[in-house]
Design an enzyme around this catalytic site. Structure first.
Site, PDB file in Angstrom:
ATOM      1  N   ARG A  55      28.162   0.511  54.392  1.00 34.45           N
ATOM      2  CA  ARG A  55      28.718  -0.712  53.794  1.00 34.45           C
ATOM      3  C   ARG A  55      27.845  -1.916  54.134  1.00 34.45           C
ATOM      4  O   ARG A  55      27.256  -1.986  55.195  1.00 34.45           O
ATOM      5  CB  ARG A  55      30.139  -0.940  54.320  1.00 34.45           C
ATOM      6  CG  ARG A  55      31.094   0.201  53.970  1.00 34.45           C
ATOM      7  CD  ARG A  55      31.387   0.234  52.491  1.00 34.45           C
ATOM      8  NE  ARG A  55      32.347   1.306  52.163  1.00 34.45           N
ATOM      9  CZ  ARG A  55      32.705   1.576  50.934  1.00 34.45           C
ATOM     10  NH1 ARG A  55      32.188   0.924  49.908  1.00 34.45           N
ATOM     11  NH2 ARG A  55      33.574   2.538  50.689  1.00 34.45           N
TER      12      ARG A  55
ATOM     13  N   ARG B 157      23.514  22.300  47.885  1.00 35.03           N
ATOM     14  CA  ARG B 157      22.377  22.155  48.795  1.00 35.03           C
ATOM     15  C   ARG B 157      22.769  22.561  50.211  1.00 35.03           C
ATOM     16  O   ARG B 157      23.914  22.449  50.629  1.00 35.03           O
ATOM     17  CB  ARG B 157      21.867  20.708  48.797  1.00 35.03           C
ATOM     18  CG  ARG B 157      21.172  20.306  47.514  1.00 35.03           C
ATOM     19  CD  ARG B 157      20.473  18.962  47.644  1.00 35.03           C
ATOM     20  NE  ARG B 157      21.362  17.903  48.091  1.00 35.03           N
ATOM     21  CZ  ARG B 157      21.231  17.235  49.234  1.00 35.03           C
ATOM     22  NH1 ARG B 157      20.258  17.540  50.060  1.00 35.03           N
ATOM     23  NH2 ARG B 157      22.067  16.263  49.530  1.00 35.03           N
TER      24      ARG B 157
ATOM     25  N   LYS C 277      31.657  11.483  44.732  1.00 38.38           N
ATOM     26  CA  LYS C 277      30.736  12.468  44.159  1.00 38.38           C
ATOM     27  C   LYS C 277      31.424  13.261  43.066  1.00 38.38           C
ATOM     28  O   LYS C 277      32.534  13.782  43.253  1.00 38.38           O
ATOM     29  CB  LYS C 277      30.241  13.413  45.259  1.00 38.38           C
ATOM     30  CG  LYS C 277      29.303  14.509  44.770  1.00 38.38           C
ATOM     31  CD  LYS C 277      28.794  15.345  45.936  1.00 38.38           C
ATOM     32  CE  LYS C 277      27.950  16.517  45.457  1.00 38.38           C
ATOM     33  NZ  LYS C 277      27.398  17.305  46.574  1.00 38.38           N
TER      34      LYS C 277
END
Length: 291
Positions: free
Chosen positions: A291, A71, A146
């Site tokens: 977080r 992307r 990822k």
């Protein structure tokens, strides 16, 4: 033998004949499959085929890409035979009378990369036995790293009245080692199925499972006229999405930022982020989980 695909026994080559027997009609859901030892970009190959009038259902798989894209123009590269790089040609704007599929409105095309994400989660869970999730819109996560990305591109029709085709590309890291992992410009660490402890890293069954799941979800979505809600895709995506319910920072395409809580994905596939000034519905952007 220099250059032989069998020099790395952890990365055997795919077999075009076996893949076609399993995945191409009449025994499989796809119309045609091409396996290439090397190409610049499977998405570019499929887009070129779309421009020449190739019908829906073409699958291109590459053992290695030299100019793979993610992307926002980012590079997606991997050593030869260390991952899955595949693109498929879809023509959702054309009716398929033999399957009872009406044309899907172009406004629904934005669901196709999310649909591919759901199919990818299913394949990884079934074959690799890993708990995978999606970061909106379609990055596959194993934990906080990822492991795969998806790129959807439209190709204009031959005439102004013709609906555009959609090229859907998927890149999955399978046996990449730690020193082979790419860097992510947004800071999200990368991983591979092997590094994450997958039960299986054989690309042949992984690719078969992915393409079958993709065809299954596409068929449901088409039968529902492109409705993510009626096809069950919306619910399946929410179940797989790790972004909803998280505090997020979104890097917007125009250069701005938005911080808030991801509270949902609307029926159009847009991410809903609740910030102090209200709800924002996002069509694009890099999402960072806080977080």
């Amino acid at each position: 033998m220099p250059g032989s695909p069998y020099t790395d026994l952890d990365r055997p080559p795919l077999s075009a004949a076996r893949l076609r027997r399993a995945l191409v009609a009449p025994h499989g859901p796809w119309a045609r499959l091409e396996l290439r030892a090397e190409t610049a970009s499977t998405n570019a190959d499929v887009a070129e085929a779309a421009r020449t009038g190739e019908p829906e259902g073409l699958v291109v798989v590459a053992e290695r890409q030299t100019a793979g894209r993610g992307r926002r123009g980012r590079a997606w590269q991997s050593p030869a035979r260390a991952g899955i790089a595949t693109s498929v040609l879809l023509r959702p704007g054309e009716a398929a009378a033999d399957r009872g599929w009406p044309p899907a409105p172009s406004s629904a095309y934005g669901w196709l990369p999310l649909l591919a994400g759901v199919a990818l989660v299913e394949a990884v869970a079934r074959l690799a036995e890993l708990e995978a999730t999606l970061k909106w819109p379609n990055d596959l996560l194993l934990g906080d790293a990822k492991c795969a990305g998806i790129l959807a591109e439209t190709v204009t029709g031959a005439t102004p009245a013709a609906p555009p085709a959609v090229v859907l590309g998927i890149g999955l890291n399978v046996t990449l080692r730690a020193d082979e992992l790419p860097e992510n410009p947004t800071g999200l660490p990368a991983t591979s199925l092997q590094l994450a402890g997958a039960a299986a890293t054989d690309r042949d069954p992984l690719l078969r499972a992915l393409l079958r799941s993709l065809a299954d979800w596409y068929g449901r979505w088409r039968a529902a006229g492109g409705s993510a809600v009626e096809s069950g895709l919306h619910a399946a995506y929410l179940d797989a999405c790790a972004t909803v319910g998280r505090q997020v920072r979104v890097l917007l395409p125009g250069g701005g930022e938005l911080t808030g809580t991801a509270t949902g994905v609307d029926p159009d596939g847009h991410l809903v982020v609740t910030a102090p000034d209200g709800d924002h519905r996002l069509t694009a952007g890099d999402v960072l989980h806080l977080r």
